[in-house]
Write an enzyme that holds these catalytic residues in place. Structure first.
Site, PDB file in Angstrom:
ATOM      1  N   PHE A   1       1.110  -6.445  -5.969  1.00  0.00           N
ATOM      2  CA  PHE A   1       1.081  -6.721  -4.544  1.00  0.00           C
ATOM      3  C   PHE A   1       0.130  -5.780  -3.805  1.00  0.00           C
ATOM      4  CE2 PHE A   1       5.211  -7.564  -6.443  1.00  0.00           C
ATOM      5  CZ  PHE A   1       5.352  -8.917  -6.193  1.00  0.00           C
TER       6      PHE A   1
ATOM      7  N   GLY B   1       6.369   3.822  -8.855  1.00  0.00           N
ATOM      8  CA  GLY B   1       6.446   2.369  -8.763  1.00  0.00           C
ATOM      9  C   GLY B   1       5.209   1.721  -9.351  1.00  0.00           C
TER      10      GLY B   1
ATOM     11  N   SER C   1      -1.855  -1.177  -9.534  1.00  0.00           N
ATOM     12  CA  SER C   1      -2.320   0.072  -8.903  1.00  0.00           C
ATOM     13  C   SER C   1      -2.597   1.136  -9.957  1.00  0.00           C
ATOM     14  CB  SER C   1      -1.305   0.582  -7.882  1.00  0.00           C
ATOM     15  OG  SER C   1      -0.030   0.705  -8.456  1.00  0.00           O
TER      16      SER C   1
ATOM     17  N   SER D   1      12.699   7.794 -10.138  1.00  0.00           N
ATOM     18  CA  SER D   1      11.878   8.806  -9.483  1.00  0.00           C
ATOM     19  C   SER D   1      12.655  10.115  -9.272  1.00  0.00           C
ATOM     20  CB  SER D   1      11.397   8.197  -8.159  1.00  0.00           C
ATOM     21  OG  SER D   1      11.247   9.122  -7.156  1.00  0.00           O
TER      22      SER D   1
ATOM     23  N   ASP E   1       4.981   3.881  -3.941  1.00  0.00           N
ATOM     24  CA  ASP E   1       5.065   2.416  -3.837  1.00  0.00           C
ATOM     25  C   ASP E   1       6.291   1.956  -4.639  1.00  0.00           C
ATOM     26  OD1 ASP E   1       4.310  -0.161  -3.106  1.00  0.00           O
ATOM     27  OD2 ASP E   1       2.923  -0.386  -4.791  1.00  0.00           O
TER      28      ASP E   1
ATOM     29  N   HIS F   1      11.825  -0.202  -1.629  1.00  0.00           N
ATOM     30  CA  HIS F   1      11.563  -0.260  -0.201  1.00  0.00           C
ATOM     31  C   HIS F   1      12.816  -0.191   0.663  1.00  0.00           C
ATOM     32  CE1 HIS F   1       7.538  -0.552  -1.293  1.00  0.00           C
ATOM     33  NE2 HIS F   1       7.133  -1.608  -0.629  1.00  0.00           N
TER      34      HIS F   1
ATOM     35  N   ASP G   1       2.461  -0.237   1.860  1.00  0.00           N
ATOM     36  CA  ASP G   1       3.298  -1.175   2.618  1.00  0.00           C
ATOM     37  C   ASP G   1       3.738  -0.633   3.976  1.00  0.00           C
ATOM     38  OD1 ASP G   1       3.254  -3.260   0.628  1.00  0.00           O
ATOM     39  OD2 ASP G   1       4.629  -2.048  -0.550  1.00  0.00           O
TER      40      ASP G   1
HETATM   41 MG    MG Z   1       3.649  -2.042  -2.474  1.00  0.00          MG
END
Ligand code: MG
Length: 205
Positions: A15, A41, A47, A119, A136, A139, A165
């Site tokens: 994403f 993440g 990423s 984490s 990331d 959320h 985000d």
């Molecule tokens: Mg993200």
């Protein structure tokens, strides 16, 4: 960015917009000499490839922290669930095989170190100053605040904190990432760099 890795990043599930990824790549390359880069993440590695290719170009290391059981919104029945990543035997999500496949395809197996855990568990055993921290992960407020508390104090002077985000308008997306971004600004420990789409970037003073 090396075209092979860029192609892998563009094709990977995930994403992250290409503009955001290319900025992460540039920052990774710049910050890798300061210390290892940590990504919270990794999911399927989109990423990770932008960051890892930057680390590799500078002779550095990327650490990918993810429990690979999916975030809250990736669980069965939720908005971002992907049934390809469901491990029926475990009765749980498992994005680790895809991350490994992505890293191998990008030629990053000797650059990226995988920490397959939560984490909070990883942060308890981590003391090396970081060149860059990319948050990331989950959320929810609890997850984002936990990532912030557990890791932000480990960034080296001159290092980068990047948070994905950020949605200033609550109608556009969840507010946990932008909340920790605002904590970082309010801490007085960082200088703000221009945001790229939803990617917030801060430099540790
Ligand atoms: Mg993200």
């Amino acid at each position: 960015m090396d075209p092979r890795a860029h192609g892998v990043a563009l094709a990977a599930k995930g994403f992250l917009h290409d503009e955001e990824g290319l900025r992460l790549h540039e920052l990774a390359r710049e910050c890798a000499p300061l210390g290892p880069l940590v990504e919270i993440g990794s999911y399927c590695g989109k990423s990770s490839v932008y960051l890892g290719a930057g680390a590799r170009a500078a002779g550095g290391t990327l650490v990918c922290v993810d429990h690979h059981r999916g975030s809250e919104e990736q669980q069965p029945g939720q908005l971002y669930h992907d049934s390809d990543l469901f491990d029926a035997e475990a009765g749980a999500m498992d994005s680790l095989p895809l991350l490994r496949r992505t890293l191998r395809a990008a030629g990053l197996e000797d650059t990226a170190v995988l920490l397959v855990t939560r984490s909070a568990v990883a942060s308890r055993i981590w003391s090396t100053p970081l060149g860059l921290l990319f948050i990331d992960g989950g959320h929810t407020f609890e997850a984002a605040e936990g990532d912030y508390r557990g890791w932000v104090g480990k960034i080296a002077r001159g290092g980068i904190l990047a948070i994905h985000d950020l949605f200033p308008d609550p109608n556009e997306g969840g507010q946990a990432p932008i909340t920790i971004y605002r904590h970082a600004v309010a801490s007085g420990l960082f200088d703000e760099l221009p945001t790229i789409r939803t990617l917030g970037i801060l430099r540790r003073r």
